[in-house]
Design an enzyme around this catalytic site. Structure first.
Site, PDB file in Angstrom:
ATOM      1  N   GLY A  82     -10.356 -10.185 -62.789  1.00  0.00           N
ATOM      2  CA  GLY A  82      -9.021  -9.864 -63.268  1.00  0.00           C
ATOM      3  C   GLY A  82      -8.253 -11.096 -63.718  1.00  0.00           C
ATOM      4  O   GLY A  82      -7.511 -11.062 -64.703  1.00  0.00           O
ATOM      5  N   THR A  83      -8.412 -12.196 -62.999  1.00  0.00           N
ATOM      6  CA  THR A  83      -7.670 -13.413 -63.353  1.00  0.00           C
ATOM      7  C   THR A  83      -8.052 -13.889 -64.747  1.00  0.00           C
ATOM      8  O   THR A  83      -7.179 -14.209 -65.568  1.00  0.00           O
ATOM      9  CB  THR A  83      -7.956 -14.522 -62.311  1.00  0.00           C
ATOM     10  OG1 THR A  83      -7.530 -14.056 -61.028  1.00  0.00           O
ATOM     11  CG2 THR A  83      -7.229 -15.807 -62.659  1.00  0.00           C
ATOM     12  N   GLN A 194      -4.793  -3.173 -60.122  1.00  0.00           N
ATOM     13  CA  GLN A 194      -4.546  -2.339 -58.941  1.00  0.00           C
ATOM     14  C   GLN A 194      -4.530  -0.855 -59.285  1.00  0.00           C
ATOM     15  O   GLN A 194      -4.868  -0.018 -58.451  1.00  0.00           O
ATOM     16  CB  GLN A 194      -3.214  -2.718 -58.276  1.00  0.00           C
ATOM     17  CG  GLN A 194      -3.219  -4.088 -57.625  1.00  0.00           C
ATOM     18  CD  GLN A 194      -4.089  -4.177 -56.379  1.00  0.00           C
ATOM     19  OE1 GLN A 194      -4.422  -3.185 -55.742  1.00  0.00           O
ATOM     20  NE2 GLN A 194      -4.478  -5.400 -56.035  1.00  0.00           N
ATOM     21  N   SER A 214     -10.522  -5.196 -62.805  1.00  0.00           N
ATOM     22  CA  SER A 214     -11.348  -6.083 -61.981  1.00  0.00           C
ATOM     23  C   SER A 214     -12.277  -5.242 -61.121  1.00  0.00           C
ATOM     24  O   SER A 214     -11.849  -4.251 -60.519  1.00  0.00           O
ATOM     25  CB  SER A 214     -10.435  -6.931 -61.098  1.00  0.00           C
ATOM     26  OG  SER A 214     -11.199  -7.667 -60.167  1.00  0.00           O
ATOM     27  N   ALA A 215     -13.552  -5.655 -61.037  1.00  0.00           N
ATOM     28  CA  ALA A 215     -14.557  -4.842 -60.342  1.00  0.00           C
ATOM     29  C   ALA A 215     -14.275  -4.698 -58.848  1.00  0.00           C
ATOM     30  O   ALA A 215     -14.430  -3.610 -58.280  1.00  0.00           O
ATOM     31  CB  ALA A 215     -15.943  -5.453 -60.553  1.00  0.00           C
ATOM     32  N   THR A 252     -23.342 -16.773 -70.432  1.00  0.00           N
ATOM     33  CA  THR A 252     -24.354 -15.778 -70.075  1.00  0.00           C
ATOM     34  C   THR A 252     -23.741 -14.726 -69.162  1.00  0.00           C
ATOM     35  O   THR A 252     -23.018 -15.050 -68.218  1.00  0.00           O
ATOM     36  CB  THR A 252     -25.543 -16.470 -69.364  1.00  0.00           C
ATOM     37  OG1 THR A 252     -26.103 -17.419 -70.272  1.00  0.00           O
ATOM     38  CG2 THR A 252     -26.599 -15.472 -68.946  1.00  0.00           C
ATOM     39  N   CYS A 341      -0.924 -18.225 -50.386  1.00  0.00           N
ATOM     40  CA  CYS A 341      -1.378 -19.187 -51.377  1.00  0.00           C
ATOM     41  C   CYS A 341      -2.884 -19.370 -51.197  1.00  0.00           C
ATOM     42  O   CYS A 341      -3.489 -18.778 -50.312  1.00  0.00           O
ATOM     43  CB  CYS A 341      -0.625 -20.506 -51.238  1.00  0.00           C
ATOM     44  SG  CYS A 341      -1.009 -21.356 -49.722  1.00  0.00           S
TER      45      CYS A 341
HETATM   46  N1  PLP Z   1      -3.994  -8.799 -60.999  1.00  0.00           N
HETATM   47  C1  PLP Z   1      -3.670  -8.109 -59.900  1.00  0.00           C
HETATM   48  C2  PLP Z   1      -2.564  -7.112 -59.970  1.00  0.00           C
HETATM   49  C3  PLP Z   1      -4.357  -8.333 -58.706  1.00  0.00           C
HETATM   50  O1  PLP Z   1      -4.015  -7.644 -57.619  1.00  0.00           O
HETATM   51  C4  PLP Z   1      -5.388  -9.294 -58.687  1.00  0.00           C
HETATM   52  C5  PLP Z   1      -6.103  -9.606 -57.430  1.00  0.00           C
HETATM   53  O2  PLP Z   1      -5.523  -9.588 -56.353  1.00  0.00           O
HETATM   54  C6  PLP Z   1      -5.709  -9.970 -59.874  1.00  0.00           C
HETATM   55  C7  PLP Z   1      -4.985  -9.702 -61.005  1.00  0.00           C
HETATM   56  C8  PLP Z   1      -6.802 -10.967 -59.919  1.00  0.00           C
HETATM   57  O3  PLP Z   1      -8.069 -10.321 -60.002  1.00  0.00           O
HETATM   58  P1  PLP Z   1      -9.386 -11.100 -59.556  1.00  0.00           P
HETATM   59  O4  PLP Z   1      -9.346 -11.205 -58.075  1.00  0.00           O
HETATM   60  O5  PLP Z   1     -10.510 -10.211 -60.045  1.00  0.00           O
HETATM   61  O6  PLP Z   1      -9.385 -12.408 -60.243  1.00  0.00           O
END
Ligand code: PLP
Length: 401
Positions: A82-83, A194, A214-215, A252, A341
């Site tokens: 997700g990040t 989420q 995000s998986a 990859t 954090c």
């Molecule tokens: N966005 C939201 C709303 C999240 O809750 C999170 C993870 O806590 C992320 C992004 C980040 O996802 P990832 O952990 O797959 O990098």
């Protein structure tokens, strides 16, 4: 029927109530990750049999993730999570606009309660935040005002589908209407990391241009995710190299992780409505038990505000989150204050601050988040343990004062 988390994955806890941080692998995802790791060695970009097999695995997962999100397979760009998807959305759009215009004066706008994966890139690039109301819902008048002020300099607007700390669902159709009127050239992104496990993404995806998933929040493995890119939306790559993902994300493929993501997406989609209804009832049971037995606890987001079925956020007056979490952990209950954090230490919640929650109330914040394998027994146990933990923290406080 409630599915079971893989044996041992809950670390021996009697109640795992931190699914918003990460939810256990679904059995289907575990099977996919295991079999692909054992049996598929090829690089999907190659031409021989093993490579074609790896490519087939990625393509099938792409179809499953696309189905979960209600889009065509071609819209899916696999990322490391997700990040990275959020980073690609914010920085990728800003970079694409900078490349097109030759200037760097465009900005991003996001809500003040975004996950740091959105908030940090937006602020790093000199962007602006939009206020939320006391329930955490984006202030549409302020969004309107920010877009009027910055108008055609706004390249991307990001408002999450549902918040990771308090679970509030954002009014994305209203957000989209305002963005299209005030900043018609801006790209609209939503972080659905989420939301994906719980709500139908099709109406959301119809309102936005980019969407992150995000998986590991839907029962897939950590380290896989995707950005859904609407047709014609310009996103410059952050990772340049071999040109994978049609040049939008080189590197990859994490074939086993992507296979697990696809399996989790399929399982999530098949059971989503039923699981959401079952988990909503569990959440209600938990809220009722806690509010009946812990007088110092208040539910942060009132029931009438649109929210995920999975998150119960509480503020416990006079309690200290850190002490509470320690006592809960000790008694076999995994929970979270939702704001930590990278070192794991608790930090003040920017979400609660943006909602105007007083610091002394926020100090006793507790997020109890349910997931696909949650049970009544876990919820009942957690409520009992929480009551005892709050009584002990109150006793600590009385002894200290
Ligand atoms: N966005 C939201 C709303 C999240 O809750 C999170 C993870 O806590 C992320 C992004 C980040 O996802 P990832 O952990 O797959 O990098």
């Amino acid at each position: 029927m409630v599915g079971r988390a893989p044996a041992g994955s809950l670390g021996g806890m009697d109640a795992y109530l931190d699914h918003a941080a990460s939810t256990p692998l679904r059995p289907e995802a575990l099977a996919a990750v295991t079999s692909v790791s054992a049996e598929v060695c090829g690089n999907p970009t190659g031409a021989h049999g093993p490579a074609r097999r790896a490519r087939r695995v990625v393509d099938e997962a792409r179809d499953a993730v696309a189905a979960l999100c209600g889009v065509e397979a071609g819209a899916v760009v696999f990322t490391s999570g997700g990040t990275e998807a959020d980073d690609l959305a914010v920085n990728g759009v800003l970079d694409a606009v900078a490349e097109r215009t030759g200037g760097h004066d465009h900005v991003a706008v996001c809500s003040a309660v975004e996950h740091p994966a959105v908030l940090e890139p937006v602020l790093h690039r000199g962007g602006h935040t939009v206020r939320v109301d006391h329930n955490g819902r984006v202030d549409l008048d302020h969004l309107d005002a920010v877009l009027i002020e910055h108008g055609d300099r706004v390249a991307v607007v990001s408002v999450m589908a549902a918040n990771n700390e308090v679970g509030v669902v954002q009014p994305l159709e209203d957000v989209a209407r305002i963005v299209r009127r005030r900043a018609p050239d801006a790209v609209l992104h939503t972080d659905a990391v989420q939301a994906a496990a719980w709500v139908d993404l099709a109406p959301i995806v119809a309102s936005v241009d980019l969407l992150s998933v995000s998986a590991h929040k839907i029962g897939g493995p950590k380290g896989a995710g995707a950005l859904i890119v609407g047709s014609g939306v310009a996103v410059a790559p952050r990772l340049r190299g071999g040109g994978q993902e049609r040049g939008r994300r080189s590197g990859t493929h994490n074939v086993a992780g992507i296979a697990g993501f696809g399996a989790a997406a399929q399982a999530t989609l098949a059971a989503r409505a039923d699981t959401a209804a079952r988990v909503a009832a569990l959440r209600e049971r938990l809220a009722a038990a806690v509010t009946a037995t812990v007088p110092a606890a208040t539910v942060t987001v009132p029931a009438e505000v649109p929210q995920l079925p999975s998150i119960l956020h509480l503020c416990i007056e006079g309690a200290d989150s850190e002490v509470l979490l320690f006592l809960l952990d000790d008694a076999g209950v995994a929970a979270s204050a939702a704001s930590s954090c990278s070192s794991g230490a608790l930090a003040g919640s920017h979400v609660l601050a943006a909602m105007g929650v007083a610091p002394e109330r926020a100090a006793g914040a507790l997020r109890l988040s349910l997931g696909w394998p949650s049970t009544e027994a876990e919820v009942d146990h957690a409520a009992t343990v929480l009551r005892a933990a709050v009584e002990r923290t109150a006793a600590f406080g009385a002894a200290a004062s």
